[in-house]
Design a protein around this motif. Structure first.
Motif, PDB file in Angstrom:
ATOM      1  N   SER A 162      11.567   6.827  -9.845  1.00  0.00           N
ATOM      2  CA  SER A 162      10.621   5.965 -10.568  1.00  0.00           C
ATOM      3  C   SER A 162       9.375   5.678  -9.732  1.00  0.00           C
ATOM      4  CB  SER A 162      11.308   4.652 -10.960  1.00  0.00           C
ATOM      5  OG  SER A 162      11.806   3.994  -9.797  1.00  0.00           O
ATOM      6  N   ASP A 163       9.488   5.860  -8.406  1.00  0.00           N
ATOM      7  CA  ASP A 163       8.353   5.657  -7.515  1.00  0.00           C
ATOM      8  C   ASP A 163       7.706   6.997  -7.167  1.00  0.00           C
ATOM      9  OD1 ASP A 163      10.450   6.655  -6.117  1.00  0.00           O
ATOM     10  OD2 ASP A 163      10.386   5.201  -4.486  1.00  0.00           O
ATOM     11  N   TYR A 164       7.566   7.872  -8.162  1.00  0.00           N
ATOM     12  CA  TYR A 164       7.049   9.217  -7.911  1.00  0.00           C
ATOM     13  C   TYR A 164       5.618   9.214  -7.377  1.00  0.00           C
ATOM     14  CZ  TYR A 164       4.690   8.571 -12.418  1.00  0.00           C
ATOM     15  OH  TYR A 164       3.911   8.104 -13.429  1.00  0.00           O
ATOM     16  N   LEU A 165       4.913   8.072  -7.520  1.00  0.00           N
ATOM     17  CA  LEU A 165       3.545   8.021  -7.022  1.00  0.00           C
ATOM     18  C   LEU A 165       3.481   8.206  -5.512  1.00  0.00           C
ATOM     19  CD1 LEU A 165       2.104   5.108  -9.193  1.00  0.00           C
ATOM     20  CD2 LEU A 165       1.718   7.579  -9.472  1.00  0.00           C
ATOM     21  N   LEU A 192      21.110   6.046  -0.354  1.00  0.00           N
ATOM     22  CA  LEU A 192      19.761   5.690   0.092  1.00  0.00           C
ATOM     23  C   LEU A 192      18.839   6.849  -0.211  1.00  0.00           C
ATOM     24  CD1 LEU A 192      19.283   7.391   2.955  1.00  0.00           C
ATOM     25  CD2 LEU A 192      20.742   5.594   3.869  1.00  0.00           C
ATOM     26  N   ASP A 193      17.565   6.563  -0.294  1.00  0.00           N
ATOM     27  CA  ASP A 193      16.533   7.571  -0.533  1.00  0.00           C
ATOM     28  C   ASP A 193      15.618   7.649   0.674  1.00  0.00           C
ATOM     29  OD1 ASP A 193      17.463   8.262  -2.981  1.00  0.00           O
ATOM     30  OD2 ASP A 193      16.014   7.069  -4.126  1.00  0.00           O
ATOM     31  N   ILE A 194      15.469   8.869   1.182  1.00  0.00           N
ATOM     32  CA  ILE A 194      14.476   9.119   2.239  1.00  0.00           C
ATOM     33  C   ILE A 194      13.198   9.599   1.572  1.00  0.00           C
ATOM     34  CG2 ILE A 194      13.906  10.641   4.165  1.00  0.00           C
ATOM     35  CD1 ILE A 194      16.675  10.556   5.082  1.00  0.00           C
ATOM     36  N   SER A 195      12.088   9.161   2.080  1.00  0.00           N
ATOM     37  CA  SER A 195      10.809   9.641   1.576  1.00  0.00           C
ATOM     38  C   SER A 195      10.662  11.123   1.924  1.00  0.00           C
ATOM     39  CB  SER A 195       9.660   8.841   2.186  1.00  0.00           C
ATOM     40  OG  SER A 195       8.427   9.463   1.910  1.00  0.00           O
ATOM     41  N   GLU A 212       0.825  -1.203   0.000  1.00  0.00           N
ATOM     42  CA  GLU A 212       0.000   0.000   0.000  1.00  0.00           C
ATOM     43  C   GLU A 212       0.866   1.263   0.000  1.00  0.00           C
ATOM     44  OE1 GLU A 212      -2.589  -0.152   3.298  1.00  0.00           O
ATOM     45  OE2 GLU A 212      -3.585  -2.027   2.702  1.00  0.00           O
ATOM     46  N   TYR A 213       2.045   1.162   0.603  1.00  0.00           N
ATOM     47  CA  TYR A 213       2.931   2.331   0.661  1.00  0.00           C
ATOM     48  C   TYR A 213       3.651   2.542  -0.667  1.00  0.00           C
ATOM     49  CZ  TYR A 213       6.903   5.280   1.878  1.00  0.00           C
ATOM     50  OH  TYR A 213       7.842   6.284   1.896  1.00  0.00           O
ATOM     51  N   TYR A 214       4.321   1.487  -1.185  1.00  0.00           N
ATOM     52  CA  TYR A 214       5.083   1.623  -2.424  1.00  0.00           C
ATOM     53  C   TYR A 214       4.186   1.636  -3.670  1.00  0.00           C
ATOM     54  CZ  TYR A 214       9.373   0.732   0.211  1.00  0.00           C
ATOM     55  OH  TYR A 214      10.431   0.818   1.079  1.00  0.00           O
ATOM     56  N   ARG A 215       2.908   1.214  -3.501  1.00  0.00           N
ATOM     57  CA  ARG A 215       1.950   1.169  -4.606  1.00  0.00           C
ATOM     58  C   ARG A 215       2.484   0.323  -5.764  1.00  0.00           C
ATOM     59  NH1 ARG A 215      -0.308   7.435  -4.867  1.00  0.00           N
ATOM     60  NH2 ARG A 215      -0.519   7.703  -2.597  1.00  0.00           N
ATOM     61  N   ASP A 216       3.144  -0.762  -5.408  1.00  0.00           N
ATOM     62  CA  ASP A 216       3.723  -1.675  -6.385  1.00  0.00           C
ATOM     63  C   ASP A 216       4.062  -2.971  -5.662  1.00  0.00           C
ATOM     64  OD1 ASP A 216       4.679  -2.703  -8.713  1.00  0.00           O
ATOM     65  OD2 ASP A 216       6.348  -1.287  -8.945  1.00  0.00           O
ATOM     66  N   LYS A 217       4.421  -4.001  -6.432  1.00  0.00           N
ATOM     67  CA  LYS A 217       4.868  -5.243  -5.814  1.00  0.00           C
ATOM     68  C   LYS A 217       6.264  -5.051  -5.231  1.00  0.00           C
ATOM     69  CE  LYS A 217       2.220  -8.914  -8.065  1.00  0.00           C
ATOM     70  NZ  LYS A 217       2.324 -10.203  -8.772  1.00  0.00           N
ATOM     71  N   VAL A 218       6.430  -5.529  -4.002  1.00  0.00           N
ATOM     72  CA  VAL A 218       7.687  -5.339  -3.276  1.00  0.00           C
ATOM     73  C   VAL A 218       8.055  -6.639  -2.591  1.00  0.00           C
ATOM     74  CG1 VAL A 218       8.866  -4.070  -1.452  1.00  0.00           C
ATOM     75  CG2 VAL A 218       7.203  -2.905  -2.896  1.00  0.00           C
ATOM     76  N   SER A 219       9.358  -6.947  -2.545  1.00  0.00           N
ATOM     77  CA  SER A 219       9.854  -8.104  -1.795  1.00  0.00           C
ATOM     78  C   SER A 219      11.002  -7.635  -0.901  1.00  0.00           C
ATOM     79  CB  SER A 219      10.363  -9.193  -2.760  1.00  0.00           C
ATOM     80  OG  SER A 219      11.027 -10.224  -2.033  1.00  0.00           O
ATOM     81  N   PHE A 220      10.915  -7.979   0.392  1.00  0.00           N
ATOM     82  CA  PHE A 220      11.963  -7.631   1.334  1.00  0.00           C
ATOM     83  C   PHE A 220      12.935  -8.785   1.563  1.00  0.00           C
ATOM     84  CE2 PHE A 220       9.125  -4.176   2.315  1.00  0.00           C
ATOM     85  CZ  PHE A 220       9.975  -3.146   2.665  1.00  0.00           C
ATOM     86  N   SER A 221      12.752  -9.906   0.813  1.00  0.00           N
ATOM     87  CA  SER A 221      13.679 -11.026   0.966  1.00  0.00           C
ATOM     88  C   SER A 221      14.800 -10.968  -0.070  1.00  0.00           C
ATOM     89  CB  SER A 221      12.923 -12.360   0.825  1.00  0.00           C
ATOM     90  OG  SER A 221      12.361 -12.477  -0.481  1.00  0.00           O
ATOM     91  N   ALA A 276       6.643  -1.557   7.166  1.00  0.00           N
ATOM     92  CA  ALA A 276       7.333  -1.049   5.984  1.00  0.00           C
ATOM     93  C   ALA A 276       6.460  -1.199   4.743  1.00  0.00           C
ATOM     94  CB  ALA A 276       8.659  -1.783   5.791  1.00  0.00           C
ATOM     95  N   LEU A 277       5.662  -2.305   4.656  1.00  0.00           N
ATOM     96  CA  LEU A 277       4.807  -2.519   3.497  1.00  0.00           C
ATOM     97  C   LEU A 277       3.588  -1.609   3.507  1.00  0.00           C
ATOM     98  CD1 LEU A 277       4.899  -6.420   3.289  1.00  0.00           C
ATOM     99  CD2 LEU A 277       5.822  -4.831   1.587  1.00  0.00           C
ATOM    100  N   SER A 278       3.035  -1.363   4.691  1.00  0.00           N
ATOM    101  CA  SER A 278       1.779  -0.611   4.756  1.00  0.00           C
ATOM    102  C   SER A 278       1.992   0.893   4.916  1.00  0.00           C
ATOM    103  CB  SER A 278       0.929  -1.136   5.920  1.00  0.00           C
ATOM    104  OG  SER A 278       1.642  -0.978   7.149  1.00  0.00           O
ATOM    105  N   GLU A 279       2.905   1.282   5.813  1.00  0.00           N
ATOM    106  CA  GLU A 279       3.104   2.713   6.116  1.00  0.00           C
ATOM    107  C   GLU A 279       4.399   3.264   5.551  1.00  0.00           C
ATOM    108  OE1 GLU A 279       2.938   3.245  10.288  1.00  0.00           O
ATOM    109  OE2 GLU A 279       1.045   2.163  10.543  1.00  0.00           O
ATOM    110  N   GLY A 280       5.402   2.377   5.396  1.00  0.00           N
ATOM    111  CA  GLY A 280       6.708   2.842   4.938  1.00  0.00           C
ATOM    112  C   GLY A 280       7.578   3.295   6.100  1.00  0.00           C
ATOM    113  N   MET A 281       8.875   3.200   5.909  1.00  0.00           N
ATOM    114  CA  MET A 281       9.844   3.677   6.889  1.00  0.00           C
ATOM    115  C   MET A 281      10.485   4.955   6.364  1.00  0.00           C
ATOM    116  SD  MET A 281       9.507   1.313   9.146  1.00  0.00           S
ATOM    117  CE  MET A 281      10.894   1.416  10.266  1.00  0.00           C
TER     118      MET A 281
END
Length: 818
Positions: free
Chosen positions: A654-657, A681-684, A533-542, A596-601
């Motif tokens: 690329s994640d400008y959304l 690194l990129d900070i939101s 929900e945060y990245y608005r895309d498919k994400v894998s943390f593994s 991290a997936l729902s709200e983001g860090m």
């Protein structure tokens, strides 16, 4: 210095008949050289004096001005029992019985017994040459007998005009040596050498000339603005220097010697504020017994500096000490106005202005007001007719001292009103009595005033407490953001060190944990990839993802992916531990991943770009284009040359959304300086802005919270258009940095950047009084700013105090019941 001032300075070079400086080239006797010295110059026919006898002098204009500088009212000069009569001062310092030695006439002849002069090598040891000229060398030397360091002035051998140069050299040495005064440079010895050359030992002065001092003041005023300086205090300091010159000239005139070449270039200021009058080579006897019997012969050449000649010198008349006084007046005008007293580009123009008595207006170069008393002193000292000038240097110095003490000056006597003002400033006790008497008569009015003052004091105290409270909140916000920034920089530094370690171990058999784009631009999706929900895309943390630049060999890139696969765990820590105070542990791992997936860090992505063109990113996201090359990215270019983390401008990723990205990067180097690439690194941007908005002062009274960089440009602002929900980032080029605007007005911005910490109060419609609270973030030298509406904040602050008092009263009541 502009072109006009350089031309004026060029025209201020010395014109001399007998050079006082042996370092000058003898070939300059007929024309100007690079040093600007002209040995002789004929008076132009157009400038020949036209003497008219019986011409009436123009009547003196009365000064109707009744203004008086308030600064001079601070002095405490004594007044006699008479209302406006000034007391005398005992200033007789002459000793008894020694005048027969101290008043011996000055010997300015070039005669000397060369055989009796000691050898220079017997008394002095040369240390270092610090100045050379066409005729001489000036070096630092050590006195072998007394151990002191002196300046040794030595004539060169085989000069073209050796006889005249040697004569001038000896004359200057003898005159300067006989003028024994604290403000005249001391001469220690005249020596010769094996070649019968001459060497003059004098005091070594570590300082600068008055001209250099004035130039330094002008330069600082232009660079920083005169409003940053206390020009009144600076003027008084310059006048103290000028008074030392006056004391030296009063002594020289007492010894029957006139300088004839006074100018700021010949006034030296030592490092301990000692002042010396230099270059006595053109000095002359003022009066001699032959003057009564020998008629005056008009000279065909002028000796001196064009811009610093008296009218009688230009007209070819006989000069006396009043010619020096006129030049002192010109120097005093320069000291007061910070520009030349005589205008003109060429020497003929300058001499013409002096001949006609035309001086520059008494206007300060930086539009600062000049006191009427000081103007009067300058006008009297620079009067065209010498009978209208000060007749002695002591009289000029006395008037300047009177001006500095706030007393009446003889050059411009006070009218009745100004005498009353001065009398009032010097009789404060009596005026206090009148004030108390008036207070008793108007008791009711005073009571009202006292009440109003108490109210103002109470409000001022309340205001100070309120502003201090708000400022402490701003400091808290800056500290919180500092901790966040330092946490990201720590994680990035550890990541860079881990990359170096893996590249040195270089184990290509590590299990692959980066998915790699194939030649067609496709990439495998990890089995645990889910929609965030945060990245608005498919994400894998593994797993992470690996992208090759178009020119990268696939075998090399794949090998690097295996070698750096253990880096995935470190990258995961950089994201999950990006918020200060959070540490990854087995018991909170799942909660942090879900968050991290729902709200983001605060940190949304971590990446490593090798110099070979291979990009490693985490977490896994399919977000790279076919032509992607990490070496061309702004974060790579900026971090490539920095051994410590460096922050860039917000950019469109690329994640400008999910908003802008705020990058931080640094080079990857080992201890031997070998460069491997850049990690970052990129900070939101939105997260960072939210942290700013939720710390410090929070409420409807906050107009704006912002972060600005060292140039005053906005990094983050609560009023930024980038934070608006309807702002469309798709119109911007991906990877491009945003152009940040400047914060506030230039004056406010300059004050904030110069002071780093503090509060500024301004009136801004429609809010009324607005207070800018600001504190520096030490990690980045950015400044955290909170702009609050003071009137609304004061109401909130008062309500808070009332609630605290009510709570204290409730607790006290409960305690008393128990």
């Amino acid at each position: 210095m502009n072109l006009e001032e350089e031309k004026k300075l060029e025209s201020a070079k010395t014109i001399t008949i007998s050079s006082p400086d042996p370092a000058r080239d003898a070939s300059s006797r007929k024309s100007f050289t690079q040093t600007g010295t002209l040995r002789a110059m004929e008076i132009p026919t157009s400038r020949k004096p036209n003497l008219v006898t019986g011409k009436k002098k123009p009547p003196k204009k009365k000064n109707p001005s009744a203004r008086f500088s308030l600064e001079v009212l601070r002095t405490k000069a004594s007044i006699t029992a008479h209302l406006f009569q000034k007391k005398e001062i005992v200033d007789d310092f002459v000793g008894i019985g020694l005048s027969k030695f101290t008043n011996i006439p000055i010997d300015n002849t070039p005669h000397i017994h060369q055989d009796e002069i000691p050898r220079v090598e017997n008394n002095f040891e040369r240390l270092e040459v610090f100045n050379e000229g066409g005729q001489g060398i000036i070096s630092a030397a050590k006195d072998k007998n007394l151990g002191r360091i002196v300046a040794l002035k030595s004539l060169r051998e085989k000069l073209p005009d050796e006889e005249n140069v040697t004569r001038d050299f000896i004359t200057e040495a003898k005159v300067t040596a006989q003028l024994d005064h604290p403000s005249i440079i001391p001469v220690y010895a005249l020596n010769t050498d094996r070649s019968n050359g001459f060497h003059l030992a004098m005091k070594l002065i570590n300082g600068k000339t008055l001209r250099e001092h004035l130039k330094n003041i002008i330069l600082n005023y232009r660079l920083k603005g005169i409003e940053y300086f206390d020009e009144k205090a600076s003027l008084f300091k310059r006048l103290e220097i000028f008074l030392h010159v006056c004391d030296a000239m009063a002594y020289a005139h007492h010894r029957n010697i006139m300088h004839c070449d006074l100018k700021p270039e010949n006034i030296m200021i030592g490092e301990y504020m000692e002042v010396y009058v230099m270059d006595w080579g053109l000095a002359k006897i003022i009066r001699s017994p032959e003057d009564d019997t020998t008629p005056w012969v008009k000279p065909e050449t002028i000796a001196g500096t064009p811009r610093y000649l008296s009218p009688e010198a230009v007209h070819g008349r006989k000069c006396d000490e009043r010619a020096d006084i006129y030049v002192l007046g010109l120097i005093l005008q320069e000291v007061a106005t910070l520009h030349y007293a005589v205008g003109g580009e060429e020497n003929d123009d300058v001499l013409g202005n002096i001949k006609d008595g035309t001086l520059e207006p008494l206007v300060h170069q930086f539009k600062v007001g000049i006191d009427r008393d000081l103007k009067g002193i300058i006008r009297k000292a620079t009067a065209f007719q010498r009978e209208d000038r000060y007749q002695t240097v002591r009289a000029l110095a006395d008037d300047i001292r009177s001006y500095m003490q706030g007393n009446e000056v003889k050059a411009l006597p006070d009218n009745f009103f100004l005498k009353a003002v001065r009398w009032t400033s010097h009789h404060r006790i009596l005026m206090l009595f009148f004030f108390l008497l008036t207070t008793l008569i108007a008791a009711i009015s005073v009571s009202v005033i006292i009440y109003q003052n108490l109210q103002r004091t109470r409000l001022a105290g309340e205001r100070a407490e309120a502003v201090n409270f708000a400022y402490s909140k701003c400091i808290t916000a800056a500290s919180t953001l500092d901790r966040m920034i330092l946490n990201q920089e720590k994680n990035l530094t550890l990541l860079a060190a881990h990359v170096v370690n893996l590249l040195k171990i270089r184990n290509p058999k590590e299990p692959l944990r980066f998915t790699i784009y194939d030649a067609a631009g496709n990439v495998r999706t990890p089995s645990d990839a889910v929609f965030s929900e945060y990245y608005r895309d498919k994400v894998s943390f593994s797993e992470g993802i690996c992208k090759f630049a178009p020119d990268v060999n696939t075998v090399y890139g794949t090998e690097m992916a295996h070698i750096l696969s253990p880096l995935v765990d470190k990258m995961k820590l950089c994201i999950l531990e990006s918020e200060p105070g959070i540490h990854l542990a087995p018991q909170n791992r799942d909660d942090l991943l879900a968050r991290a997936l729902s709200e983001g860090m605060p940190t949304k992505s971590v990446y490593v770009g090798l110099k070979g063109g291979v990009q490693f990113s985490y977490p896994w996201r399919n977000a790279y284009s076919d032509d992607f090359d990490p070496r061309l990215r702004p974060w790579y270019v900026r971090g490539k040359f920095s051994t410590i983390p460096v922050w860039g401008k917000p950019y469109v990723g690329s994640d400008y959304l999910i908003g802008l990205s705020l990058p931080c990067s640094m080079q990857i180097c080992d201890e031997d300086g070998n460069f491997y690439g850049v990690t970052g690194l990129d900070i939101s941007f939105n997260k960072f802005a939210k942290s700013l908005l939720n710390t410090g002062n929070v409420g409807h009274f906050v107009i704006e919270s912002a972060l600005i960089d060292v140039d005053g440009r906005i990094i983050v602002s609560s009023n930024s258009e980038f934070l608006k929900t309807d702002f469309d980032l798709s119109q911007y080029k991906q990877g491009g940095e945003m152009q940040m605007k400047f914060f506030a007005t230039p004056k406010i911005r300059r004050t904030i950047l110069n002071t780093k910490y503090g509060a500024i109060s301004v009136n801004e419609p429609p809010y009324g009084e607005v207070i800018y609270l600001y504190a520096q973030m030490k990690s980045l030298n950015w400044v955290c700013i909170q702009r609050i509406n003071y009137n609304i904040f004061l109401q909130v602050y008062r309500r808070r105090l009332l609630m605290e008092k009510a709570e204290d009263f409730r607790r006290l009541k409960i305690h008393s019941v128990k």
